[in-house]
Design a protein around this motif. Structure first.
Motif, PDB file in Angstrom:
ATOM      1  N   GLN A 191      -1.015  -9.077  20.551  1.00 39.30           N
ATOM      2  CA  GLN A 191      -1.797 -10.158  21.107  1.00 39.30           C
ATOM      3  C   GLN A 191      -1.064 -10.816  22.281  1.00 39.30           C
ATOM      4  OE1 GLN A 191      -4.967 -11.173  19.999  1.00 39.30           O
ATOM      5  NE2 GLN A 191      -4.791  -9.234  18.926  1.00 39.30           N
ATOM      6  N   GLU A 227      -9.450 -16.375  12.388  1.00 36.44           N
ATOM      7  CA  GLU A 227      -9.041 -17.763  12.167  1.00 36.44           C
ATOM      8  C   GLU A 227      -8.673 -18.432  13.491  1.00 36.44           C
ATOM      9  OE1 GLU A 227      -9.190 -19.533   9.505  1.00 36.44           O
ATOM     10  OE2 GLU A 227      -9.703 -17.948   8.064  1.00 36.44           O
ATOM     11  N   ARG A 228      -9.086 -19.673  13.645  1.00 39.43           N
ATOM     12  CA  ARG A 228      -8.719 -20.439  14.832  1.00 39.43           C
ATOM     13  C   ARG A 228      -7.212 -20.715  14.832  1.00 39.43           C
ATOM     14  NH1 ARG A 228     -10.057 -25.320  14.781  1.00 39.43           N
ATOM     15  NH2 ARG A 228     -10.495 -25.445  12.561  1.00 39.43           N
ATOM     16  N   PRO A 229      -6.600 -20.791  16.002  1.00 38.41           N
ATOM     17  CA  PRO A 229      -5.180 -21.118  16.052  1.00 38.41           C
ATOM     18  C   PRO A 229      -4.832 -22.395  15.293  1.00 38.41           C
ATOM     19  CG  PRO A 229      -5.902 -20.350  18.193  1.00 38.41           C
ATOM     20  CD  PRO A 229      -7.133 -20.461  17.347  1.00 38.41           C
ATOM     21  N   ILE A 238      -4.466 -21.528  11.690  1.00 37.62           N
ATOM     22  CA  ILE A 238      -3.206 -20.817  11.450  1.00 37.62           C
ATOM     23  C   ILE A 238      -2.048 -21.803  11.437  1.00 37.62           C
ATOM     24  CG2 ILE A 238      -1.632 -19.064  12.364  1.00 37.62           C
ATOM     25  CD1 ILE A 238      -4.153 -17.706  13.587  1.00 37.62           C
ATOM     26  N   PHE A 290      -2.926 -10.932  13.943  1.00 34.39           N
ATOM     27  CA  PHE A 290      -3.762 -12.136  13.857  1.00 34.39           C
ATOM     28  C   PHE A 290      -4.781 -11.979  14.981  1.00 34.39           C
ATOM     29  CE2 PHE A 290      -0.377 -13.406  11.190  1.00 34.39           C
ATOM     30  CZ  PHE A 290      -0.834 -14.475  10.406  1.00 34.39           C
ATOM     31  N   ASN A 291      -5.905 -11.370  14.657  1.00 31.73           N
ATOM     32  CA  ASN A 291      -6.836 -10.938  15.695  1.00 31.73           C
ATOM     33  C   ASN A 291      -8.228 -11.532  15.496  1.00 31.73           C
ATOM     34  OD1 ASN A 291      -6.992  -9.377  13.352  1.00 31.73           O
ATOM     35  ND2 ASN A 291      -7.596  -7.523  14.431  1.00 31.73           N
ATOM     36  N   GLU A 292      -9.091 -11.196  16.456  1.00 30.21           N
ATOM     37  CA  GLU A 292     -10.472 -11.680  16.475  1.00 30.21           C
ATOM     38  C   GLU A 292     -10.533 -13.208  16.395  1.00 30.21           C
ATOM     39  OE1 GLU A 292     -13.115  -9.650  13.824  1.00 30.21           O
ATOM     40  OE2 GLU A 292     -12.139  -7.700  14.158  1.00 30.21           O
ATOM     41  N   LEU A 293      -9.707 -13.855  17.200  1.00 36.36           N
ATOM     42  CA  LEU A 293      -9.699 -15.319  17.234  1.00 36.36           C
ATOM     43  C   LEU A 293     -10.998 -15.839  17.851  1.00 36.36           C
ATOM     44  CD1 LEU A 293      -6.669 -14.599  16.856  1.00 36.36           C
ATOM     45  CD2 LEU A 293      -6.137 -16.582  18.270  1.00 36.36           C
ATOM     46  N   GLU A 318     -12.670 -20.978  21.775  1.00 35.92           N
ATOM     47  CA  GLU A 318     -12.608 -22.432  21.604  1.00 35.92           C
ATOM     48  C   GLU A 318     -12.947 -23.113  22.923  1.00 35.92           C
ATOM     49  OE1 GLU A 318      -9.415 -23.480  18.279  1.00 35.92           O
ATOM     50  OE2 GLU A 318      -8.503 -22.500  20.006  1.00 35.92           O
ATOM     51  N   SER A 349      -0.474 -19.017  21.084  1.00 35.58           N
ATOM     52  CA  SER A 349      -0.934 -17.820  20.391  1.00 35.58           C
ATOM     53  C   SER A 349      -0.525 -17.926  18.926  1.00 35.58           C
ATOM     54  CB  SER A 349      -0.291 -16.578  21.011  1.00 35.58           C
ATOM     55  OG  SER A 349       1.103 -16.541  20.711  1.00 35.58           O
ATOM     56  N   PRO A 350      -1.129 -17.119  18.050  1.00 36.93           N
ATOM     57  CA  PRO A 350      -0.693 -17.133  16.648  1.00 36.93           C
ATOM     58  C   PRO A 350       0.804 -16.881  16.489  1.00 36.93           C
ATOM     59  CG  PRO A 350      -2.773 -15.985  16.829  1.00 36.93           C
ATOM     60  CD  PRO A 350      -2.322 -16.270  18.238  1.00 36.93           C
TER      61      PRO A 350
END
Length: 307
Positions: free
Chosen positions: A172, A219-221, A224, A248-251, A254, A261-262
């Motif tokens: 990512q 999941e939104r940052p 997380i 940690f994908n498909e965010l 927003e 980033s995650p």
């Protein structure tokens, strides 16, 4: 005391069940792969059942899984898919027979509930890896890692740089450098959301002196960040021997960016500890989801030059 189920051998019978969401497609190709490994495959009622988004109602899914937990001919149980629903049936299951005659349970995502429970309660190992629903898009390497884990073959993951990771694994944006070090410990982990949801329950694993792996999807940052800080405040992260960070994908998009980033979020939470941290490890909701054996002794070695 950690219990290792017997490794599979050709001719063994395994079962596919769906403890959570219903299957939206056929899994014939996945069954064929398992058969090519020399396994006899049977499917539970939940594989073809449906009750709104679930693979049958709670009673059917619990009964289906219970049947194969108790069946002595079944040597492994593979979840057909994740989704949501395992937490709704976990307390309705009787693990008495399973505890005396453990067998491999395989899955990831929502199946984290089941993997965590059998380790937390009984010290029984399980496998976090690809499921029949994800076989179609899985890399050959990820499927081979699952086969090797089930059949007891040695697995070594050695990625010396991002450039040497599988061609289809794309880190990512906002990735951060790994933290070098070497530690030896018991491997635990799974989906971050589920690990947090299990805190304070009978399925909560002991994090002390463990090597933890985490992943999540959609999941939104901010979420997380919230979950990582919850684990830190609960004293879970300070007790670790090492941390492995998967995808940690498909965010979700927003309107106002979170700004990290995650990977940057996770690093900020654990940067003051001194154990090794491996980012961009190929596990999670990705095509190259490599098998990880929960409850197995694991040597984590991260070199300084890894980026």
């Amino acid at each position: 005391m950690i219990k290792q189920p017997a490794y599979l051998k050709k001719g063994d019978k395994i079962a596919i069940v769906c403890p959570a969401s219903r299957l939206p497609k056929k899994i014939d190709a996945a069954i064929h792969v398992l058969q090519e490994w020399g396994l006899e495959v049977v499917t539970g009622k939940s594989v073809s059942a449906g009750d709104h988004q679930f693979a049958g109602d709670d009673a059917l899914r619990a009964e289906d899984l219970q049947h194969f937990l108790d069946d002595p001919e079944i040597k492994a149980i593979i979840a057909g898919r994740g989704g949501y629903g395992t937490i709704r049936i976990i307390d309705d299951l009787d693990f008495t027979v399973f505890q005396e005659n453990p067998k491999w349970i395989v899955g990831f995502s929502d199946i984290t509930v089941l993997l965590a429970h059998v380790y937390a309660q009984f010290g029984i190992q399980s496998i976090h890896g690809q499921m029949p629903y994800t076989f179609d898009d899985a890399t050959p390497g990820s499927l081979e890692s699952l086969r090797a884990a089930l059949f007891g073959e040695e697995i070594v993951y050695n990625y010396e740089s991002l450039a040497e990771k599988p061609a289809d694994f794309v880190p990512q944006p906002g990735s951060v450098p790994n933290r070098p070090g070497q530690m030896n410990g018991i491997l635990i982990g799974g989906n971050l959301t589920l690990l947090v949801m299990l805190q304070g329950s009978a399925s909560e694993m002991d994090y002390t002196d463990k090597i933890l792996f985490i992943e999540d999807v959609g999941e939104r940052p901010a979420a997380i960040d919230r979950m990582m800080r919850m684990l830190k405040r609960a004293g879970k992260l300070s007790r670790l021997k090492g941390l492995i960070v998967g995808a940690f994908n498909e965010l979700p998009e927003e309107k106002i960016p979170f700004g990290q980033s995650p990977e940057e979020i996770i690093w900020e939470v654990v940067k003051d500890y001194n154990y090794p941290v491996w980012f961009d490890f190929p596990l999670g909701h990705i095509e190259d989801n490599r098998a990880m054996t929960v409850g197995k002794n694991f040597i984590l070695s991260v070199q300084a030059e890894i980026i």
